[in-house]
Write a protein that holds these residues in place. Structure first.
Motif, PDB file in Angstrom:
ATOM      1  N   LEU A 147       0.838  -1.206   0.000  1.00 31.09           N
ATOM      2  CA  LEU A 147       0.000   0.000   0.000  1.00 31.09           C
ATOM      3  C   LEU A 147       0.870   1.252   0.000  1.00 31.09           C
ATOM      4  O   LEU A 147       0.585   2.222  -0.710  1.00 31.09           O
ATOM      5  CB  LEU A 147      -0.931  -0.001   1.218  1.00 31.09           C
ATOM      6  CG  LEU A 147      -1.800   1.259   1.386  1.00 31.09           C
ATOM      7  CD1 LEU A 147      -2.752   1.410   0.198  1.00 31.09           C
ATOM      8  CD2 LEU A 147      -2.580   1.203   2.700  1.00 31.09           C
ATOM      9  N   PHE A 148       1.945   1.210   0.790  1.00 30.04           N
ATOM     10  CA  PHE A 148       2.875   2.345   0.837  1.00 30.04           C
ATOM     11  C   PHE A 148       3.436   2.640  -0.557  1.00 30.04           C
ATOM     12  O   PHE A 148       3.471   3.797  -0.996  1.00 30.04           O
ATOM     13  CB  PHE A 148       4.019   2.044   1.814  1.00 30.04           C
ATOM     14  CG  PHE A 148       5.181   2.993   1.689  1.00 30.04           C
ATOM     15  CD1 PHE A 148       5.148   4.252   2.274  1.00 30.04           C
ATOM     16  CD2 PHE A 148       6.314   2.635   0.959  1.00 30.04           C
ATOM     17  CE1 PHE A 148       6.206   5.133   2.153  1.00 30.04           C
ATOM     18  CE2 PHE A 148       7.380   3.507   0.825  1.00 30.04           C
ATOM     19  CZ  PHE A 148       7.335   4.758   1.425  1.00 30.04           C
ATOM     20  N   PHE A 149       3.857   1.600  -1.268  1.00 26.02           N
ATOM     21  CA  PHE A 149       4.449   1.799  -2.593  1.00 26.02           C
ATOM     22  C   PHE A 149       3.414   2.252  -3.617  1.00 26.02           C
ATOM     23  O   PHE A 149       3.712   3.031  -4.518  1.00 26.02           O
ATOM     24  CB  PHE A 149       5.160   0.524  -3.058  1.00 26.02           C
ATOM     25  CG  PHE A 149       6.427   0.252  -2.307  1.00 26.02           C
ATOM     26  CD1 PHE A 149       7.573   0.997  -2.564  1.00 26.02           C
ATOM     27  CD2 PHE A 149       6.479  -0.728  -1.328  1.00 26.02           C
ATOM     28  CE1 PHE A 149       8.752   0.764  -1.867  1.00 26.02           C
ATOM     29  CE2 PHE A 149       7.662  -0.970  -0.624  1.00 26.02           C
ATOM     30  CZ  PHE A 149       8.793  -0.220  -0.901  1.00 26.02           C
ATOM     31  N   PHE A 150       2.174   1.764  -3.461  1.00 30.16           N
ATOM     32  CA  PHE A 150       1.094   2.204  -4.356  1.00 30.16           C
ATOM     33  C   PHE A 150       0.834   3.695  -4.159  1.00 30.16           C
ATOM     34  O   PHE A 150       0.694   4.456  -5.132  1.00 30.16           O
ATOM     35  CB  PHE A 150      -0.178   1.399  -4.089  1.00 30.16           C
ATOM     36  CG  PHE A 150      -1.379   1.941  -4.804  1.00 30.16           C
ATOM     37  CD1 PHE A 150      -1.558   1.722  -6.171  1.00 30.16           C
ATOM     38  CD2 PHE A 150      -2.333   2.693  -4.117  1.00 30.16           C
ATOM     39  CE1 PHE A 150      -2.660   2.240  -6.839  1.00 30.16           C
ATOM     40  CE2 PHE A 150      -3.435   3.218  -4.776  1.00 30.16           C
ATOM     41  CZ  PHE A 150      -3.602   2.986  -6.141  1.00 30.16           C
ATOM     42  N   LEU A 151       0.739   4.125  -2.897  1.00 31.99           N
ATOM     43  CA  LEU A 151       0.502   5.537  -2.593  1.00 31.99           C
ATOM     44  C   LEU A 151       1.673   6.402  -3.064  1.00 31.99           C
ATOM     45  O   LEU A 151       1.479   7.535  -3.508  1.00 31.99           O
ATOM     46  CB  LEU A 151       0.262   5.726  -1.091  1.00 31.99           C
ATOM     47  CG  LEU A 151      -1.036   5.116  -0.552  1.00 31.99           C
ATOM     48  CD1 LEU A 151      -1.095   5.233   0.965  1.00 31.99           C
ATOM     49  CD2 LEU A 151      -2.255   5.774  -1.185  1.00 31.99           C
ATOM     50  N   LEU A 152       2.877   5.865  -2.961  1.00 30.66           N
ATOM     51  CA  LEU A 152       4.053   6.607  -3.425  1.00 30.66           C
ATOM     52  C   LEU A 152       3.989   6.826  -4.934  1.00 30.66           C
ATOM     53  O   LEU A 152       4.254   7.927  -5.429  1.00 30.66           O
ATOM     54  CB  LEU A 152       5.328   5.834  -3.056  1.00 30.66           C
ATOM     55  CG  LEU A 152       6.670   6.477  -3.434  1.00 30.66           C
ATOM     56  CD1 LEU A 152       6.807   7.868  -2.811  1.00 30.66           C
ATOM     57  CD2 LEU A 152       7.829   5.601  -3.007  1.00 30.66           C
ATOM     58  N   LEU A 153       3.610   5.785  -5.681  1.00 26.87           N
ATOM     59  CA  LEU A 153       3.480   5.910  -7.132  1.00 26.87           C
ATOM     60  C   LEU A 153       2.380   6.902  -7.496  1.00 26.87           C
ATOM     61  O   LEU A 153       2.556   7.746  -8.387  1.00 26.87           O
ATOM     62  CB  LEU A 153       3.190   4.542  -7.763  1.00 26.87           C
ATOM     63  CG  LEU A 153       2.998   4.538  -9.287  1.00 26.87           C
ATOM     64  CD1 LEU A 153       4.249   5.050 -10.004  1.00 26.87           C
ATOM     65  CD2 LEU A 153       2.651   3.141  -9.782  1.00 26.87           C
ATOM     66  N   ALA A 154       1.243   6.825  -6.790  1.00 27.93           N
ATOM     67  CA  ALA A 154       0.142   7.761  -7.041  1.00 27.93           C
ATOM     68  C   ALA A 154       0.581   9.197  -6.759  1.00 27.93           C
ATOM     69  O   ALA A 154       0.260  10.124  -7.520  1.00 27.93           O
ATOM     70  CB  ALA A 154      -1.051   7.392  -6.165  1.00 27.93           C
ATOM     71  N   HIS A 155       1.328   9.379  -5.697  1.00 26.64           N
ATOM     72  CA  HIS A 155       1.859  10.695  -5.299  1.00 26.64           C
ATOM     73  C   HIS A 155       2.773  11.260  -6.396  1.00 26.64           C
ATOM     74  O   HIS A 155       2.687  12.437  -6.752  1.00 26.64           O
ATOM     75  CB  HIS A 155       2.600  10.476  -3.973  1.00 26.64           C
ATOM     76  CG  HIS A 155       3.582  11.509  -3.591  1.00 26.64           C
ATOM     77  ND1 HIS A 155       3.227  12.683  -2.984  1.00 26.64           N
ATOM     78  CD2 HIS A 155       4.944  11.545  -3.694  1.00 26.64           C
ATOM     79  CE1 HIS A 155       4.314  13.396  -2.731  1.00 26.64           C
ATOM     80  NE2 HIS A 155       5.366  12.724  -3.158  1.00 26.64           N
ATOM     81  N   ILE A 156       3.612  10.407  -6.973  1.00 22.32           N
ATOM     82  CA  ILE A 156       4.526  10.813  -8.046  1.00 22.32           C
ATOM     83  C   ILE A 156       3.745  11.226  -9.294  1.00 22.32           C
ATOM     84  O   ILE A 156       4.021  12.271  -9.904  1.00 22.32           O
ATOM     85  CB  ILE A 156       5.512   9.669  -8.379  1.00 22.32           C
ATOM     86  CG1 ILE A 156       6.491   9.465  -7.226  1.00 22.32           C
ATOM     87  CG2 ILE A 156       6.270   9.942  -9.680  1.00 22.32           C
ATOM     88  CD1 ILE A 156       7.229   8.136  -7.264  1.00 22.32           C
ATOM     89  N   LEU A 157       2.754  10.417  -9.668  1.00 21.45           N
ATOM     90  CA  LEU A 157       1.951  10.711 -10.860  1.00 21.45           C
ATOM     91  C   LEU A 157       1.156  12.000 -10.687  1.00 21.45           C
ATOM     92  O   LEU A 157       1.022  12.798 -11.630  1.00 21.45           O
ATOM     93  CB  LEU A 157       1.015   9.542 -11.160  1.00 21.45           C
ATOM     94  CG  LEU A 157       1.707   8.237 -11.590  1.00 21.45           C
ATOM     95  CD1 LEU A 157       0.697   7.100 -11.679  1.00 21.45           C
ATOM     96  CD2 LEU A 157       2.439   8.414 -12.917  1.00 21.45           C
ATOM     97  N   LEU A 158       0.635  12.236  -9.480  1.00 23.61           N
ATOM     98  CA  LEU A 158      -0.111  13.467  -9.208  1.00 23.61           C
ATOM     99  C   LEU A 158       0.796  14.699  -9.306  1.00 23.61           C
ATOM    100  O   LEU A 158       0.403  15.731  -9.857  1.00 23.61           O
ATOM    101  CB  LEU A 158      -0.760  13.402  -7.821  1.00 23.61           C
ATOM    102  CG  LEU A 158      -2.037  12.574  -7.721  1.00 23.61           C
ATOM    103  CD1 LEU A 158      -2.450  12.405  -6.260  1.00 23.61           C
ATOM    104  CD2 LEU A 158      -3.163  13.230  -8.514  1.00 23.61           C
ATOM    105  N   LEU A 159       2.000  14.591  -8.769  1.00 25.55           N
ATOM    106  CA  LEU A 159       2.949  15.706  -8.849  1.00 25.55           C
ATOM    107  C   LEU A 159       3.344  15.991 -10.297  1.00 25.55           C
ATOM    108  O   LEU A 159       3.467  17.145 -10.710  1.00 25.55           O
ATOM    109  CB  LEU A 159       4.197  15.401  -8.010  1.00 25.55           C
ATOM    110  CG  LEU A 159       4.050  15.502  -6.490  1.00 25.55           C
ATOM    111  CD1 LEU A 159       5.326  15.029  -5.805  1.00 25.55           C
ATOM    112  CD2 LEU A 159       3.744  16.942  -6.067  1.00 25.55           C
ATOM    113  N   ASP A 160       3.553  14.927 -11.076  1.00 22.83           N
ATOM    114  CA  ASP A 160       3.876  15.087 -12.502  1.00 22.83           C
ATOM    115  C   ASP A 160       2.745  15.803 -13.234  1.00 22.83           C
ATOM    116  O   ASP A 160       2.975  16.729 -14.019  1.00 22.83           O
ATOM    117  CB  ASP A 160       4.111  13.716 -13.149  1.00 22.83           C
ATOM    118  CG  ASP A 160       5.546  13.244 -13.013  1.00 22.83           C
ATOM    119  OD1 ASP A 160       6.392  14.046 -12.582  1.00 22.83           O
ATOM    120  OD2 ASP A 160       5.821  12.072 -13.326  1.00 22.83           O
ATOM    121  N   ALA A 161       1.524  15.341 -12.987  1.00 24.73           N
ATOM    122  CA  ALA A 161       0.359  15.945 -13.646  1.00 24.73           C
ATOM    123  C   ALA A 161       0.191  17.402 -13.223  1.00 24.73           C
ATOM    124  O   ALA A 161      -0.084  18.276 -14.064  1.00 24.73           O
ATOM    125  CB  ALA A 161      -0.892  15.147 -13.297  1.00 24.73           C
ATOM    126  N   ALA A 162       0.372  17.680 -11.919  1.00 23.53           N
ATOM    127  CA  ALA A 162       0.230  19.051 -11.413  1.00 23.53           C
ATOM    128  C   ALA A 162       1.278  19.973 -12.041  1.00 23.53           C
ATOM    129  O   ALA A 162       0.968  21.109 -12.415  1.00 23.53           O
ATOM    130  CB  ALA A 162       0.358  19.054  -9.892  1.00 23.53           C
TER     131      ALA A 162
END
Length: 208
Positions: A89-104
């Motif tokens: 779950l930690f790694f999934f949230l980390l990947l989601a966090h990275i993708l959100l920052l990229d999109a932002a």
């Protein structure tokens, strides 16, 4: 004792990694690098050519026997305690966090243009994203996130190749050599720049 003279070129981890352990005890490196021991042992059996004689030490003379035994006991304890089990779950949230920052970072430039303030803010988000991605690919490259090696490799390629823009294969080959022989000149590619940057003072102790 294993004869790797023909196998080493076909070694999935790269030929240099095996050659750097030729004539040495590779037990700890073997345990650290291979997740699926059962599968790898199938490849080992045909390569075995003998065993050490009873009067031969199982630990190299250059190594501290007590230290090696302590390390192996510590690793076994860590495994028993489940400290090497990843929180997916930690790694999934980390990947989601990275993708959100990229999109932002991209959306800021899309909506506010490329003037100084939006550019700097976008750059800040992208820098945080890239640093986080570099550590995520590091854990994936170490096969530390999923139980199945295949999934680690697939996601590693996605993060390394598509989010960072570098070669996953290149990183794996070099980084594995680094961990197999850390700071050993001619064996650790992280210090291949010697002697150009290390000309002052004494040579690396491992050379002596």
């Amino acid at each position: 004792v294993y004869d790797i003279s023909h196998f080493y070129r076909r070694h999935p981890g790269g030929a240099r990694l095996l050659v750097s352990h030729a004539g040495q005890d590779a037990t700890d490196a073997f345990v650290a690098f291979h997740v699926n021991k059962v599968l790898v042992n199938k490849y080992l059996k045909p390569l075995q050519i003998g065993e050490l004689a009873p009067d031969q030490p199982s630990i190299e003379p250059t190594k501290n026997e007590k230290l090696v035994k302590d390390f192996r006991e510590l690793r076994a304890t860590v495994e028993r305690m489940g400290l090497l089990e990843p929180n997916q779950l930690f790694f999934f949230l980390l990947l989601a966090h990275i993708l959100l920052l990229d999109a932002a970072a991209w959306l800021i430039l899309f909506y506010f243009g490329t003037s100084l303030l939006p550019f700097v803010f976008s750059l800040l988000l992208l820098t945080i994203s890239q640093v986080q991605a570099s550590w995520l690919q590091h854990d994936l490259g170490h096969l530390s996130v999923f139980r199945k090696t295949k999934w680690n490799h697939l996601l590693h390629k996605f993060v390394m190749c598509h989010l960072i823009g570098a070669s996953a294969k290149w990183w794996t080959l070099l980084h594995s050599q680094h961990h197999a022989k850390p700071n050993c000149f001619h064996k650790d590619p992280d210090i291949d720049m010697h002697p150009f940057l290390f000309t002052l003072g004494k040579k690396f102790s491992v050379e002596v």
